[in-house]
Design a protein around this motif. Structure first.
Motif, PDB file in Angstrom:
ATOM      1  N   LYS A  94       3.837 -14.396  38.027  1.00 44.54           N
ATOM      2  CA  LYS A  94       4.042 -14.890  36.689  1.00 44.54           C
ATOM      3  C   LYS A  94       4.049 -16.184  36.013  1.00 44.54           C
ATOM      4  O   LYS A  94       3.651 -16.542  35.028  1.00 44.54           O
ATOM      5  CB  LYS A  94       5.635 -14.381  36.383  1.00 44.54           C
ATOM      6  N   ARG A  95       4.451 -17.195  37.002  1.00 45.72           N
ATOM      7  CA  ARG A  95       4.211 -18.612  36.536  1.00 45.72           C
ATOM      8  C   ARG A  95       2.817 -19.013  36.293  1.00 45.72           C
ATOM      9  O   ARG A  95       2.278 -19.666  35.523  1.00 45.72           O
ATOM     10  CB  ARG A  95       4.640 -19.451  37.578  1.00 45.72           C
ATOM     11  N   GLN A  96       2.022 -18.393  37.418  1.00 45.74           N
ATOM     12  CA  GLN A  96       0.302 -18.736  37.015  1.00 45.74           C
ATOM     13  C   GLN A  96      -0.155 -18.116  36.056  1.00 45.74           C
ATOM     14  O   GLN A  96      -0.803 -18.709  35.096  1.00 45.74           O
ATOM     15  CB  GLN A  96      -0.213 -17.997  38.508  1.00 45.74           C
ATOM     16  N   VAL A  97       0.302 -16.751  35.734  1.00 46.43           N
ATOM     17  CA  VAL A  97      -0.242 -16.174  34.507  1.00 46.43           C
ATOM     18  C   VAL A  97       0.165 -16.896  33.101  1.00 46.43           C
ATOM     19  O   VAL A  97      -0.617 -17.301  32.189  1.00 46.43           O
ATOM     20  CB  VAL A  97       0.184 -14.876  34.487  1.00 46.43           C
ATOM     21  N   LYS A  98       1.514 -17.237  33.288  1.00 45.61           N
ATOM     22  CA  LYS A  98       2.092 -18.161  31.884  1.00 45.61           C
ATOM     23  C   LYS A  98       1.342 -19.574  31.793  1.00 45.61           C
ATOM     24  O   LYS A  98       1.005 -19.760  30.694  1.00 45.61           O
ATOM     25  CB  LYS A  98       3.594 -18.437  32.148  1.00 45.61           C
ATOM     26  N   ALA A  99       1.207 -20.060  32.832  1.00 50.12           N
ATOM     27  CA  ALA A  99       0.200 -21.310  32.905  1.00 50.12           C
ATOM     28  C   ALA A  99      -1.345 -21.088  32.236  1.00 50.12           C
ATOM     29  O   ALA A  99      -1.774 -22.148  31.443  1.00 50.12           O
ATOM     30  CB  ALA A  99       0.386 -22.179  34.135  1.00 50.12           C
ATOM     31  N   LYS A 100      -1.795 -20.098  32.944  1.00 55.13           N
ATOM     32  CA  LYS A 100      -3.180 -19.919  32.420  1.00 55.13           C
ATOM     33  C   LYS A 100      -3.218 -19.550  30.912  1.00 55.13           C
ATOM     34  O   LYS A 100      -4.109 -19.979  30.392  1.00 55.13           O
ATOM     35  CB  LYS A 100      -3.647 -18.874  33.169  1.00 55.13           C
ATOM     36  N   LEU A 101      -2.282 -18.700  30.459  1.00 48.42           N
ATOM     37  CA  LEU A 101      -2.268 -18.338  28.911  1.00 48.42           C
ATOM     38  C   LEU A 101      -1.918 -19.326  28.262  1.00 48.42           C
ATOM     39  O   LEU A 101      -2.519 -19.589  26.961  1.00 48.42           O
ATOM     40  CB  LEU A 101      -1.272 -17.385  28.738  1.00 48.42           C
ATOM     41  N   ALA A 102      -1.392 -20.383  28.403  1.00 46.53           N
ATOM     42  CA  ALA A 102      -0.582 -21.793  27.778  1.00 46.53           C
ATOM     43  C   ALA A 102      -2.126 -22.601  27.723  1.00 46.53           C
ATOM     44  O   ALA A 102      -2.338 -23.324  26.925  1.00 46.53           O
ATOM     45  CB  ALA A 102       0.477 -22.221  28.504  1.00 46.53           C
ATOM     46  N   GLU A 103      -2.582 -22.597  28.877  1.00 42.66           N
ATOM     47  CA  GLU A 103      -4.081 -23.393  28.987  1.00 42.66           C
ATOM     48  C   GLU A 103      -4.996 -22.919  27.831  1.00 42.66           C
ATOM     49  O   GLU A 103      -5.628 -23.559  27.348  1.00 42.66           O
ATOM     50  CB  GLU A 103      -4.535 -23.538  30.554  1.00 42.66           C
ATOM     51  N   GLN A 104      -5.056 -21.518  28.053  1.00 39.94           N
ATOM     52  CA  GLN A 104      -6.063 -20.912  26.903  1.00 39.94           C
ATOM     53  C   GLN A 104      -5.718 -21.038  25.648  1.00 39.94           C
ATOM     54  O   GLN A 104      -6.499 -21.190  24.767  1.00 39.94           O
ATOM     55  CB  GLN A 104      -6.194 -19.480  27.430  1.00 39.94           C
ATOM     56  N   ALA A 105      -4.480 -21.222  25.247  1.00 36.06           N
ATOM     57  CA  ALA A 105      -3.804 -21.265  23.982  1.00 36.06           C
ATOM     58  C   ALA A 105      -4.178 -22.823  23.311  1.00 36.06           C
ATOM     59  O   ALA A 105      -4.542 -23.027  22.253  1.00 36.06           O
ATOM     60  CB  ALA A 105      -2.370 -21.061  23.796  1.00 36.06           C
ATOM     61  N   ALA A 106      -4.048 -23.707  24.319  1.00 36.43           N
ATOM     62  CA  ALA A 106      -4.164 -25.145  24.151  1.00 36.43           C
ATOM     63  C   ALA A 106      -5.717 -25.313  23.939  1.00 36.43           C
ATOM     64  O   ALA A 106      -5.979 -26.237  22.802  1.00 36.43           O
ATOM     65  CB  ALA A 106      -3.601 -26.133  25.070  1.00 36.43           C
ATOM     66  N   ALA A 107      -6.553 -24.733  24.469  1.00 37.01           N
ATOM     67  CA  ALA A 107      -7.992 -24.812  24.373  1.00 37.01           C
ATOM     68  C   ALA A 107      -8.471 -24.330  23.162  1.00 37.01           C
ATOM     69  O   ALA A 107      -9.334 -24.677  22.476  1.00 37.01           O
ATOM     70  CB  ALA A 107      -8.630 -24.469  25.552  1.00 37.01           C
ATOM     71  N   ALA A 108      -7.925 -23.328  22.593  1.00 36.67           N
ATOM     72  CA  ALA A 108      -8.322 -22.557  21.339  1.00 36.67           C
ATOM     73  C   ALA A 108      -7.792 -23.133  19.995  1.00 36.67           C
ATOM     74  O   ALA A 108      -7.423 -23.970  20.112  1.00 36.67           O
ATOM     75  CB  ALA A 108      -7.643 -21.024  21.213  1.00 36.67           C
ATOM     76  N   ALA A 156       0.516  -8.376  30.867  1.00 35.21           N
ATOM     77  CA  ALA A 156       1.451  -7.993  29.463  1.00 35.21           C
ATOM     78  C   ALA A 156       2.804  -7.837  29.997  1.00 35.21           C
ATOM     79  O   ALA A 156       3.768  -7.834  29.484  1.00 35.21           O
ATOM     80  CB  ALA A 156       0.932  -7.028  28.697  1.00 35.21           C
ATOM     81  N   PHE A 157       2.865  -6.964  31.327  1.00 37.40           N
ATOM     82  CA  PHE A 157       4.033  -6.614  31.681  1.00 37.40           C
ATOM     83  C   PHE A 157       4.757  -7.501  32.381  1.00 37.40           C
ATOM     84  O   PHE A 157       6.021  -7.956  32.143  1.00 37.40           O
ATOM     85  CB  PHE A 157       3.867  -5.312  32.665  1.00 37.40           C
ATOM     86  N   ILE A 158       4.211  -8.427  33.265  1.00 43.74           N
ATOM     87  CA  ILE A 158       5.022  -9.710  33.969  1.00 43.74           C
ATOM     88  C   ILE A 158       5.595 -10.684  33.246  1.00 43.74           C
ATOM     89  O   ILE A 158       6.506 -11.452  33.372  1.00 43.74           O
ATOM     90  CB  ILE A 158       4.066 -10.078  34.980  1.00 43.74           C
ATOM     91  N   VAL A 159       4.976 -10.963  31.912  1.00 39.25           N
ATOM     92  CA  VAL A 159       5.224 -12.182  31.041  1.00 39.25           C
ATOM     93  C   VAL A 159       6.547 -11.750  30.479  1.00 39.25           C
ATOM     94  O   VAL A 159       7.451 -12.760  30.456  1.00 39.25           O
ATOM     95  CB  VAL A 159       4.111 -12.383  29.972  1.00 39.25           C
ATOM     96  N   LYS A 160       6.610 -10.428  30.219  1.00 39.15           N
ATOM     97  CA  LYS A 160       8.043 -10.153  29.397  1.00 39.15           C
ATOM     98  C   LYS A 160       9.026  -9.817  30.454  1.00 39.15           C
ATOM     99  O   LYS A 160      10.081  -9.624  30.022  1.00 39.15           O
ATOM    100  CB  LYS A 160       7.786  -8.868  28.417  1.00 39.15           C
ATOM    101  N   ALA A 161       8.781  -9.409  31.986  1.00 42.45           N
ATOM    102  CA  ALA A 161       9.937  -9.036  32.670  1.00 42.45           C
ATOM    103  C   ALA A 161      10.808 -10.412  32.945  1.00 42.45           C
ATOM    104  O   ALA A 161      10.406 -11.533  33.049  1.00 42.45           O
ATOM    105  CB  ALA A 161       8.938  -8.570  34.151  1.00 42.45           C
ATOM    106  N   SER A 188      -5.104  -9.204  37.592  1.00 41.80           N
ATOM    107  CA  SER A 188      -4.628  -9.889  36.314  1.00 41.80           C
ATOM    108  C   SER A 188      -6.031 -10.197  35.819  1.00 41.80           C
ATOM    109  O   SER A 188      -6.904 -10.893  36.383  1.00 41.80           O
ATOM    110  CB  SER A 188      -4.064 -11.039  36.888  1.00 41.80           C
ATOM    111  N   GLU A 189      -5.919  -9.961  34.485  1.00 42.26           N
ATOM    112  CA  GLU A 189      -7.342 -10.209  33.616  1.00 42.26           C
ATOM    113  C   GLU A 189      -7.265 -11.570  33.274  1.00 42.26           C
ATOM    114  O   GLU A 189      -8.187 -12.388  33.247  1.00 42.26           O
ATOM    115  CB  GLU A 189      -7.160  -9.496  32.170  1.00 42.26           C
TER     116      GLU A 189
END
Length: 99
Positions: A85-99, A67-72, A40-41
């Motif tokens: 999936k929950r961990q990846v979504k949380a991390k991506l939301a955290e990165q989006a909020a920081a940017a 990319a696969f698991i977020v859309k599954a 997981s990147e």
């Protein structure tokens, strides 16, 4: 251990073995499963999952596990995959909020 893909939910199917004399006997078609370590990147970790060979090809096509698991859909994923999936979504939301 169940014979079910952790990402796509594919499991055994039932059919017939048909002989030359057209005698039909029940048989099971098992999915081609392989234990694979996928990275997981977003999380920077590798996870060991038991997935089908078709799902492995789909991971390559979609651009990786994230990319696969977020859309599954959650119904298809195993409990371990839902946790990832929950961990990846949380991390991506955290990165989006920081940017």
């Amino acid at each position: 251990m169940s014979r079910r893909c952790e990402l796509t939910g594919i499991g055994p199917m039932v059919g017939h073995s048909v002989s030359h004399s057209n005698i039909k006997t029940k048989r099971r078609f098992l999915p081609s499963l392989k234990t694979v370590k996928v990275a997981s990147e977003a999380l920077g970790q590798t996870y060991s999952l038991r997935i089908s060979n078709a799902a492995l090809r789909t991971l390559d096509y979609k651009g990786g596990l994230d990319a696969f698991i977020v859309k599954a859909r959650d119904e298809q994923l195993s409990v371990a995959a839902q946790r990832i999936k929950r961990q990846v979504k949380a991390k991506l939301a955290e990165q989006a909020a920081a940017a």
